[in-house]
Design a protein around this motif. Structure first.
Motif: not given
Lengths: 186, 186, 186, 186, 186, 186
Positions: D145-166
Motif C-alpha cells: 500500500l501507498a497513500g497519505e495519513w490523515p495528516d498528509g504525511r505519505p506512507f508507502s511499501n506497507i504489506r497487505f493481503i486481501d482474501r475474496f470469496e466469489v
C-alpha cells in the motif's frame, strides 16, 4: 454413476444420436438403478480416416429407421385401407397372426379374414414401446379398438396389443391380441 | 463399428455385467445396423476411492434383479397356486387387467374372477422379452394356454401375451390378452 | 456435465486418491458452474507394465504430502515451542516475513524478534485452504490470535492470516499478517 | 505420468479452455509430483446431441468469469473511487472486514470508516492467486500500500493481503489485512 | 479384441492418419493374434486449446514423410542417374555399404566403384517394407536386378535386398546385398 | 503428444505387455516425430465378463511368440546342426531361398546344397529387427559369416542379411543374401 461412452462413425443425424443416447441410457437403467442425473451418455464421433477396423477405414452404416415410427406409419396406412403403402413396410417373409386366425402372409388375406369379424376397426394407441432383441427390433403397441360389428352395431374401448418384429427396416411379423372375442361372446 | 465403454463402480456380479453388456449391445443395434463382430462393449470398473461425484466418493447401487427372471418366478408361483410367494413379487400399487375384466388389485380378486372362466390354466412360454422404459422394466411374455373350461372340457394351444411393469424390483402392473374369448365363442 | 478421467500409475493410497479427486473436482468448478451431482471424476490406475512413456515403463512418483496437513503440524510445533520438530518442516531456502518485520530465515531469529511483541501467542484456526500454483503448494491459514502482551495483559480474538509456500514437501516461505499492531496502538 | 481427460459440452471459448486445462494441471500437481512434460490434459468436447444426462440432452452452462480478473477490476474501480462500478461486482450478501474494523456490508460504510485512517491509499499488487473451494472461488491478492495519513504525511511499501470469496460471479466476502497499524504505531 | 485409441493434435492429413492407423494395427497384430475384424483403431484429434502438456498448449509436429515413399523416390532418381535429386534425400552422415565394397559416403564414390562391376543396373521391386525402430525408420526393399556386365553381356533376374535407415526425413544409411557375385563367378 | 490407449483382455504376461507398448510406441514414432517423453502408451485390461463382442464374452487369444526370439532360436539350432529342433520352428509351407539357389523346402535339401559351398559357417548377429506386416511377422537378421571353404581355407567377416516370414508362430519363408559369392570370386 454409470457413464457410457459410445464411439461411432460420423454421419448420424441428431435424431439418430438422440435415439442412441436414449437406448443406451435405458440399457444402463435396466441393470443399474442409478438416479437419472447420474447416468451420462457421451457419443464420440469419428471421421472415416480416424477409424479403422483391421487396418481398413470404414463408412458408417446408415442408421436403422425408428421401428416405432415405422410401425406407426404402417398402422395408419392400414386404418386408411391404403394397402399399397402398408405393403411397402412388409418384408418378404411377412407373417401375421390375429386372434383365432391361422397364420396369414398377405394383407389381402387379412382383409378377407376380417370381413366376417367387423365392418371396420380403428385403433387408439395408448402406448408404443420399441426395443432390440438381437437382430430384430420389437415394437409393442397397446390401446383400444373401436368400430362396427358385421351387423352394424358399434363397439368401442376394446383392449388390444400388437407385437411387431422389424428386421432390416421391414416388418416381418405381426401378432395381434384383443378382447373382441370376449366382447362378442358376452 | 460401435464401441461402447461403460464406467461403473466395482462390485457387480459377473451375471449382472453380462446383462449390462447385452443390454448395451442391443441398444447399439437398435440404431446402428452393425455386424455383431463389430459391436464391442467394455466395462471399466472403479473402486470407491477412484470415483467421485461432486467430490464425494459413492458406493455402487445394488443391481436391479433381472425382471424377466422375476416375472418367470411370479408366473410359476401363480401356476402352482402359491399365492403367498406370488404376492411377494407385487408392489403396493399393483394393478392387473385380464381380458374383459375390470381392473383388479389383488390375487384373490383375480382368483374369484377366474372361477367362472376356467377350472385351471397353465402357461407354455414361447418367448420372454424384457427392456427398460425410463424407470420401469417392461417384460413381455408370450405363449399358449392349456387347461379346462368350467364344464371340464379341456382346451389347449390358445395364444396369450402378458405385459408386466416392474418398478424397484416389484411388479406394479400386469396386463393379459389371450384368445380364450375367441375360442369359447367359436 | 463435466467428467474427468485421470490416468495414474497404481500405488497411491486411498486418501491420496481422495485428495486428487477433490482437487480435480474443484478445478472443474473453477471454470464450469455445474451442479455437484454433475461433476464426475474417475481414476484409472495402471500397473507398471501397462504404462510406458517413450517406450519405457515407469514407477509412480510418491504422492506429495498434503500441504495443509504439513502446515498444521508445523504450526502446532511452533505453538508448543518444539523448534526442532518445526525446523524439520522447513526448506533450505526458508524465508519468513511477519508484520513490520524484516525478512527472517530461521526460527530462532523469529523467536528473538517476537520477544518485544508478546509473551506468547496461540492461534485458533478458522479456515485452512491449500492449492497448487505451478511447482508450489500454497496454504492459507486464517483465524484469531490470543496471548499476552509483554506487560502481561492478555489479548484475544485478533485476526490473522498466514500464507505458506511449500515446495517438495518443505515450507520455503511463510508470510504473516495480523491486527496486533492495530490493537496495540488502539 | 498423469493424463487427464475432461469431457465437456461444446461452446467454451479458447481462454476458458485454457483456464480449465491449467486448473486441471495444477490439481494433478497438487498430489502427484510429476515433471511438467509428463502431465497431459485433454479436453473432449461434445455437441448437445452427443451428450445426455438421464437420457436428456443438455446445454452447456456459461463458464464462470475468471475470479482473479473480476477482483482486479473491482480493486481498480475502488482505487478510482468509482463506487457504482465497484458495487456492480458485489453480491447481495456482501460482507467485508478490514483491520480492526467491525464487519461492514456496503462500500459507503467502508469509505466512512476509512476516513479516519488515511486520506487515500493505492495498491501495488505483487501476486494474485485464485482457486476453487467447493462452491466459492477464493482470490488472494498480495502487495503493498501507498497513500497519505490523515495528516498528509505519505506512507508507502506497507504489506497487505486481501482474501475474496466469489460466488456466482459476485464478491460476497472481502477480508483485508495489512501493516498499517504496525507502521502507524511505530 | 484389441481396441486402440490414439490421441493426437489436430492437423494431420488423411493419408498421415491412414499411415498411423495401419502402423497401430500392425503393432497390435505383432503381439495379439486377433482376427482383422476385431482390431479397431480410433484417432481422437484435439485442437490446440484442448490440449496441454505441463499446462502449456502445444502445436502438432509435422508428420514424418512416409519413409517407403522417400526411398522409392531416391531409388528412382538413382536409376535415372539424377544424382542431384538423389543427394537431396541423403543426410549429412550418409553411409552406404555395397557387396564387397568398403564403406562409402557419397554417390560419386558409389558411381566410381560400380564402374568395374556393371555398365548399368535397374531394379524391379518385389516388396518394400517400412517400420520404426526407436528414432529411425527402417526400409527394406527386395526384388531383382537386370543390366549389363562391363563386357556388355546382359544379366537379369538377380536377387537383391536393400536396407535403409531414415532419420528426420533423410537417408543416413543404405546397405545392399545381391547375388551379382554369385552369378558372375558361376 | 500422442497418447495411445490399448484395450485388451486380461491375461497377457508382463513381457507380452512390454512388447505391445513398445510396438505401439514405434507405431506412433513412425508417423509423428514426438519426443520420447511425449509418447505415452496405456493398456486397459478387461476381465472376460467386462468385455463382449456382439454381446458375447470372449477369451483372450494367447499372445504370439516374439518372432525375433523364435528366429534366434532357429538360427542357433541350425548352427548346432540340431535339425530336429530347427524343423520344429518351420511351417508346413516352408520355403527358403539362398544366394543363387533354387527355392528349397526342407533343411536336408539345404544341407545338401550347401555342401559344395562351404564346410561350415557360423553367424555373428549385428542386428535383429522384427515388425508386423498384415498377418506375417517379418524378422530381419544382419551380421557377418565366418567358416571354411570346401578346401579348408577359413573365411570370416562376410556380410549377410536374412529375411524371415513368421506366420502363426512358424517360419514360412527364409531368404538369405550374403557376400560369399563376391569373396569367393575375388
Amino acid at each position: 454413476m454409470p457413464i457410457v461412452e459410445a464411439h461411432i462413425l460420423e454421419g448420424y443425424a441428431p435424431l439418430e444420436k438422440t435415439r442412441l443416447t436414449r437406448a443406451l441410457t435405458d440399457a444402463v437403467r435396466f441393470v443399474v438403478p442409478a438416479a437419472d442425473e447420474a447416468i451420462t451418455v457421451l457419443l464420440h464421433e469419428y471421421q472415416t480416416e480416424a477409424y479403422a477396423r483391421g487396418g481398413v477405414h470404414r463408412d458408417p452404416a446408415p442408421a436403422r429407421a425408428d421401428p416405432a415410427d415405422l410401425v406407426t406409419r404402417y398402422l395408419a396406412a392400414m386404418e386408411a385401407r391404403d394397402l399399397e403403402t402398408a405393403e411397402g413396410f412388409l418384408g418378404d417373409e411377412f407373417e401375421m397372426v390375429f386372434p383365432a386366425s391361422h397364420s396369414m402372409n398377405s394383407l389381402t388375406e387379412l382383409i378377407d379374414w376380417a370381413k366376417g369379424r367387423y365392418r371396420f376397426v380403428t385403433k387408439t394407441t395408448e402406448g408404443i414401446e420399441a426395443f432390440q432383441a438381437g437382430g430384430s427390433s420389437i415394437v409393442i403397441v397397446r390401446g383400444t379398438l373401436a368400430g362396427e360389428w358385421p351387423d352394424g352395431r358399434p363397439f368401442s374401448n376394446i383392449r388390444f396389443i400388437d407385437r411387431f418384429e422389424v428386421v432390416d427396416g421391414r416388418i416381418v411379423r405381426q401378432e395381434v391380441w384383443n378382447d373382441l372375442g370376449e366382447v362378442r361372446s358376452a
